[in-house]
Design a protein around this motif. Structure first.
Motif, PDB file in Angstrom:
ATOM      1  N   SER A  88      23.451  12.221  58.563  1.00 26.72           N
ATOM      2  CA  SER A  88      24.043  12.337  57.224  1.00 26.72           C
ATOM      3  C   SER A  88      25.045  11.217  56.971  1.00 26.72           C
ATOM      4  O   SER A  88      25.075  10.648  55.875  1.00 26.72           O
ATOM      5  CB  SER A  88      24.702  13.706  57.051  1.00 26.72           C
ATOM      6  N   LEU A  89      25.858  10.903  57.953  1.00 32.58           N
ATOM      7  CA  LEU A  89      26.832   9.825  57.802  1.00 32.58           C
ATOM      8  C   LEU A  89      26.144   8.475  57.652  1.00 32.58           C
ATOM      9  O   LEU A  89      26.573   7.621  56.855  1.00 32.58           O
ATOM     10  CB  LEU A  89      27.785   9.804  58.996  1.00 32.58           C
ATOM     11  N   ALA A  90      25.070   8.260  58.415  1.00 28.53           N
ATOM     12  CA  ALA A  90      24.348   6.989  58.340  1.00 28.53           C
ATOM     13  C   ALA A  90      23.688   6.814  56.974  1.00 28.53           C
ATOM     14  O   ALA A  90      23.741   5.722  56.379  1.00 28.53           O
ATOM     15  CB  ALA A  90      23.302   6.931  59.452  1.00 28.53           C
ATOM     16  N   VAL A  91      23.076   7.886  56.474  1.00 30.90           N
ATOM     17  CA  VAL A  91      22.444   7.809  55.152  1.00 30.90           C
ATOM     18  C   VAL A  91      23.501   7.564  54.075  1.00 30.90           C
ATOM     19  O   VAL A  91      23.307   6.751  53.165  1.00 30.90           O
ATOM     20  CB  VAL A  91      21.657   9.104  54.862  1.00 30.90           C
ATOM     21  N   PHE A  92      24.629   8.255  54.186  1.00 32.43           N
ATOM     22  CA  PHE A  92      25.712   8.076  53.212  1.00 32.43           C
ATOM     23  C   PHE A  92      26.213   6.631  53.229  1.00 32.43           C
ATOM     24  O   PHE A  92      26.360   6.003  52.173  1.00 32.43           O
ATOM     25  CB  PHE A  92      26.861   9.033  53.535  1.00 32.43           C
ATOM     26  N   ALA A  93      26.476   6.112  54.416  1.00 32.81           N
ATOM     27  CA  ALA A  93      26.983   4.733  54.531  1.00 32.81           C
ATOM     28  C   ALA A  93      25.978   3.727  54.004  1.00 32.81           C
ATOM     29  O   ALA A  93      26.333   2.776  53.286  1.00 32.81           O
ATOM     30  CB  ALA A  93      27.330   4.438  55.986  1.00 32.81           C
ATOM     31  N   GLY A  94      24.708   3.927  54.337  1.00 35.53           N
ATOM     32  CA  GLY A  94      23.690   2.992  53.865  1.00 35.53           C
ATOM     33  C   GLY A  94      23.566   2.988  52.356  1.00 35.53           C
ATOM     34  O   GLY A  94      23.436   1.933  51.729  1.00 35.53           O
ATOM     35  N   ALA A  95      23.636   4.195  51.734  1.00 38.63           N
ATOM     36  CA  ALA A  95      23.498   4.288  50.278  1.00 38.63           C
ATOM     37  C   ALA A  95      24.707   3.693  49.565  1.00 38.63           C
ATOM     38  O   ALA A  95      24.556   2.972  48.574  1.00 38.63           O
ATOM     39  CB  ALA A  95      23.295   5.740  49.867  1.00 38.63           C
ATOM     40  N   ILE A  96      25.892   3.970  50.080  1.00 41.23           N
ATOM     41  CA  ILE A  96      27.094   3.499  49.374  1.00 41.23           C
ATOM     42  C   ILE A  96      27.239   1.984  49.470  1.00 41.23           C
ATOM     43  O   ILE A  96      27.769   1.339  48.564  1.00 41.23           O
ATOM     44  CB  ILE A  96      28.359   4.208  49.907  1.00 41.23           C
ATOM     45  N   MET A  97      26.756   1.391  50.555  1.00 39.58           N
ATOM     46  CA  MET A  97      26.899  -0.058  50.718  1.00 39.58           C
ATOM     47  C   MET A  97      25.944  -0.844  49.839  1.00 39.58           C
ATOM     48  O   MET A  97      26.109  -2.052  49.684  1.00 39.58           O
ATOM     49  CB  MET A  97      26.700  -0.431  52.183  1.00 39.58           C
ATOM     50  N   THR A  98      24.948  -0.171  49.246  1.00 39.35           N
ATOM     51  CA  THR A  98      24.049  -0.893  48.347  1.00 39.35           C
ATOM     52  C   THR A  98      24.768  -1.358  47.081  1.00 39.35           C
ATOM     53  O   THR A  98      24.390  -2.364  46.484  1.00 39.35           O
ATOM     54  CB  THR A  98      22.856  -0.003  47.950  1.00 39.35           C
ATOM     55  N   ASP A  99      25.789  -0.608  46.655  1.00 41.22           N
ATOM     56  CA  ASP A  99      26.603  -1.021  45.504  1.00 41.22           C
ATOM     57  C   ASP A  99      27.985  -0.404  45.675  1.00 41.22           C
ATOM     58  O   ASP A  99      28.375   0.526  44.950  1.00 41.22           O
ATOM     59  CB  ASP A  99      25.968  -0.571  44.196  1.00 41.22           C
ATOM     60  N   TYR A 100      28.726  -0.920  46.622  1.00 41.27           N
ATOM     61  CA  TYR A 100      30.007  -0.335  46.995  1.00 41.27           C
ATOM     62  C   TYR A 100      30.995  -0.333  45.827  1.00 41.27           C
ATOM     63  O   TYR A 100      31.732   0.638  45.636  1.00 41.27           O
ATOM     64  CB  TYR A 100      30.605  -1.090  48.183  1.00 41.27           C
ATOM     65  N   ARG A 101      30.989  -1.392  45.049  1.00 39.49           N
ATOM     66  CA  ARG A 101      31.960  -1.491  43.955  1.00 39.49           C
ATOM     67  C   ARG A 101      31.768  -0.349  42.948  1.00 39.49           C
ATOM     68  O   ARG A 101      32.724   0.315  42.547  1.00 39.49           O
ATOM     69  CB  ARG A 101      31.827  -2.836  43.250  1.00 39.49           C
ATOM     70  N   THR A 102      30.521  -0.112  42.550  1.00 39.03           N
ATOM     71  CA  THR A 102      30.263   0.939  41.559  1.00 39.03           C
ATOM     72  C   THR A 102      30.609   2.316  42.102  1.00 39.03           C
ATOM     73  O   THR A 102      31.278   3.119  41.445  1.00 39.03           O
ATOM     74  CB  THR A 102      28.793   0.910  41.129  1.00 39.03           C
ATOM     75  N   PHE A 103      30.162   2.581  43.336  1.00 43.09           N
ATOM     76  CA  PHE A 103      30.360   3.920  43.880  1.00 43.09           C
ATOM     77  C   PHE A 103      31.815   4.196  44.256  1.00 43.09           C
ATOM     78  O   PHE A 103      32.308   5.298  44.072  1.00 43.09           O
ATOM     79  CB  PHE A 103      29.437   4.146  45.075  1.00 43.09           C
ATOM     80  N   SER A 104      32.510   3.201  44.754  1.00 45.30           N
ATOM     81  CA  SER A 104      33.925   3.417  45.078  1.00 45.30           C
ATOM     82  C   SER A 104      34.726   3.663  43.804  1.00 45.30           C
ATOM     83  O   SER A 104      35.652   4.473  43.783  1.00 45.30           O
ATOM     84  CB  SER A 104      34.490   2.225  45.848  1.00 45.30           C
ATOM     85  N   SER A 105      34.357   2.966  42.743  1.00 46.53           N
ATOM     86  CA  SER A 105      35.019   3.193  41.454  1.00 46.53           C
ATOM     87  C   SER A 105      34.711   4.599  40.941  1.00 46.53           C
ATOM     88  O   SER A 105      35.598   5.283  40.414  1.00 46.53           O
ATOM     89  CB  SER A 105      34.553   2.152  40.444  1.00 46.53           C
ATOM     90  N   MET A 106      33.477   5.050  41.120  1.00 48.29           N
ATOM     91  CA  MET A 106      33.101   6.385  40.667  1.00 48.29           C
ATOM     92  C   MET A 106      33.885   7.453  41.429  1.00 48.29           C
ATOM     93  O   MET A 106      34.357   8.430  40.852  1.00 48.29           O
ATOM     94  CB  MET A 106      31.596   6.598  40.856  1.00 48.29           C
ATOM     95  N   PHE A 107      34.038   7.267  42.746  1.00 45.83           N
ATOM     96  CA  PHE A 107      34.782   8.238  43.548  1.00 45.83           C
ATOM     97  C   PHE A 107      36.244   8.302  43.128  1.00 45.83           C
ATOM     98  O   PHE A 107      36.856   9.366  43.129  1.00 45.83           O
ATOM     99  CB  PHE A 107      34.692   7.892  45.029  1.00 45.83           C
ATOM    100  N   ARG A 108      36.823   7.149  42.765  1.00 48.28           N
ATOM    101  CA  ARG A 108      38.245   7.114  42.399  1.00 48.28           C
ATOM    102  C   ARG A 108      38.495   7.647  40.994  1.00 48.28           C
ATOM    103  O   ARG A 108      39.451   8.365  40.760  1.00 48.28           O
ATOM    104  CB  ARG A 108      38.782   5.680  42.494  1.00 48.28           C
ATOM    105  N   GLU A 109      37.624   7.268  40.053  1.00 50.51           N
ATOM    106  CA  GLU A 109      37.921   7.480  38.638  1.00 50.51           C
ATOM    107  C   GLU A 109      37.097   8.590  37.990  1.00 50.51           C
ATOM    108  O   GLU A 109      37.423   9.035  36.891  1.00 50.51           O
ATOM    109  CB  GLU A 109      37.705   6.183  37.868  1.00 50.51           C
TER     110      GLU A 109
END
Length: 557
Positions: free
Chosen positions: A175-196
């Motif tokens: 689960s952690l590996a799949v999560f990391a792989g998916a988030i790194m495909t577009d880290y900027r968009t997803f990190s912004s989504m998690f924050r905002e």
């Protein structure tokens, strides 16, 4: 493989039993977790996908990747608790939790986080009964109980013990590996989504309720050992109180689920407050609540440390305003027509009403707030010392708004007569809610009239609601939304201050001055004003008193 003709006890198997046993699938723990996580993503996350699509629009690839992130999060949350011997029971419970949470999230827009789970712990039997609609039960059976039964029906794949145990860390790592792989495909968009866009991440089920349950358990463990520290030990009665010449009564009415937007004393265009409008009161229309649920707001408004510092740990670490009054020599009592004081009255007498206390007020199987009236009459005729009384209303508590007022009292008659909002039109829900506000208006006016009609006690009253309510705006109903995403209708509450002529004379209180001060403070008053205004109202002197937050400051002659 040929099945034996008898069961393990040696009894002959029936044809149906043989079919059931023969049809049981054999799955490894990891496979079963993956199947359940996929099922939950597909069936329990309609709100998540709706919010995700609103945010990402037609960016199909990002929507798909965000779905993978949600799936990995669900798998991780389930895997943490599925120890080798608990895989199927935990997954079954996860399915039931997902079904329950998705029903309330999809139908009412509520978020099942720690505070909502705390509310569930504190809820009464009547409140729970109103939520058990046929829509809920059918959803629970279809998406919770039946899938849970199927999970329990499966057989564990035979394997040596160490291979079976290995599935636990493998599921977590996967689960952690799949999560990391998916988030790194577009880290900027997803990190912004998690924050905002926390309303998106908070709607992933059953991740949010599982995390909330862990946080609630941790909070309960921490607070269970706390001993409340006394506050205001320098407090003493002021000179005005000492020379009043008669006992004083400070009545605090804690309202329930009354939002300021539906009070005609403010800007609402329907006559929901005709009775209070005819009384000489001070009304504040834009008071900010400490929280969006009773479990948060009520302890907070009686605390000395302010809403910005409030937490369950803080509220259990210190005594509160009622303790301060008690140690200063007041007779302090709590009367409740709701879920109880939630610990606020832990060290003073607390009375919770029963159906037998007032057959007239409780004729519908639940008590309306008129159940308080006999206690007020008794108090007014028997008080011999300065007294502080708290009335905790049922007020406008939903979803069964129609139970909060008698059927004969319906100023807005086309009202929703069900706790299942799906059976009512939006305007009927609003009518039922407005009837509860009008009934609170009548209740408060009745309290005022009874206190004003006697002259042996100098009386005053402060009313404030604990939080507001959503009536379908933005697809959200009821209350207890996380504060960061709560609409204003859940955080803007009404406040009413009334003082009798005898009280004003005893305290030298200038009513016109109080009204002017309230008008000047409009828009800048919060639940923090309750603690300090009640100190000023009751004439108690202590270093904890903040004059800036006291609505009576500068108005005593």
């Amino acid at each position: 493989m040929t099945l034996p003709a008898t069961d393990p006890a040696g009894r002959p198997r029936s044809r149906i039993a043989n079919l059931i046993v023969r049809g049981r699938p054999t799955l490894s723990p990891l496979t079963l977790k993956i199947v359940v996580a996929t099922f939950l993503l597909a069936t329990a996350n309609a709100t998540f996908f709706a919010r995700l699509n609103d945010y990402l629009g037609d960016r199909t690839l990002l929507v798909a990747l965000a779905s993978v992130l949600a799936w990995a999060s669900i798998l991780f949350s389930l895997s943490l608790f599925t120890l080798p011997s608990l895989v199927r029971p935990v997954l079954a419970l996860g399915l039931i939790l997902g079904a329950v949470a998705s029903h309330f999230q999809d139908r009412l827009g509520v978020v099942i986080d720690r505070d909502m789970l705390q509310n569930a712990v504190n809820t009464t039997g009547n409140e729970s009964r109103h939520l058990m609609t046929w829509d809920f039960l059918s959803h629970l059976v279809l998406f919770g109980l039946i899938p849970a039964g199927l999970v329990l029906w499966t057989r564990a794949k035979p394997m040596v013990w160490w291979k079976h145990a290995l599935h636990y860390p493998v599921a977590i790592v996967l689960s952690l590996a799949v999560f990391a792989g998916a988030i790194m495909t577009d880290y900027r968009t997803f990190s912004s989504m998690f924050r905002e866009q926390r309303e998106i991440t908070s709607s992933v089920l059953p991740l949010t309720p599982i995390a909330g349950a862990v946080r609630l358990a941790k909070q309960t463990l921490v607070t269970s050992t706390l001993v409340a520290e006394p506050i205001g030990q320098d407090a003493r009665k002021g000179a005005r109180l000492a020379s009043a010449g008669k006992p004083t009564l400070t009545l605090v009415v804690v309202g329930e689920t009354a939002r300021a937007q539906n009070w005609s004393l403010g800007t609402y265009d329907r006559p929901t407050n005709p009775e209070l409008a005819r009384r000489d009161i001070v009304y504040l229309d834009n008071v900010t609540s400490c929280g969006t649920s009773t479990a948060v707001s009520m302890p907070c408004m009686f605390a000395h440390y302010g809403m910005e510092n409030h937490s369950q740990t803080a509220s259990r670490s210190y005594q509160n305003l009622l303790d301060l009054f008690s140690q200063t020599g007041f007779d302090v009592q709590w009367f409740d027509n709701n879920t109880g004081s939630l610990g606020v009255a832990a060290r003073i007498p607390e009375t919770r009403f029963q159906l037998s206390d007032s057959p007239e007020a409780c004729a519908m199987g639940e008590c309306t707030d008129m159940v308080f009236l006999p206690t007020l009459d008794k108090l007014l005729s028997s008080i011999t010392k300065d007294t502080v009384i708290v009335y905790h209303q049922i007020g406008s508590h939903g979803p069964a708004y129609y139970m909060r007022y008698p059927e004969s009292f319906r100023p807005f008659p086309d009202d929703c007569r069900s706790a299942d909002f799906g059976k009512c039109r939006p305007e009927q829900i609003v009518n039922a809610y407005d009837n509860t506000i009008a009934y609170t208006d009548l209740f408060l006016a009745t309290l005022i009239d009874r206190m004003a009609a006697q002259d042996r006690v100098a009386a005053s009253m402060l009313y404030v609601s604990d939080h507001g309510e959503s009536l379908g705006e933005g697809g959200i109903y009821l209350h207890a939304a996380p504060y960061f995403m709560a609409p204003e209708v859940q955080t803007r509450v009404p406040m009413v201050l009334w003082t009798s002529p005898a009280y004003r004379a005893a305290m030298g209180l200038d009513q016109a001055c109080v009204k002017t001060r309230a008008a000047e403070r409009a828009g800048h008053v919060s639940h923090d004003a309750v603690f300090h205004t009640l100190l000023g109202l009751a004439d108690v002197e202590t270093a904890l008193h903040n004059p800036d937050l006291d609505l009576t400051t500068g108005c005593h002659g």
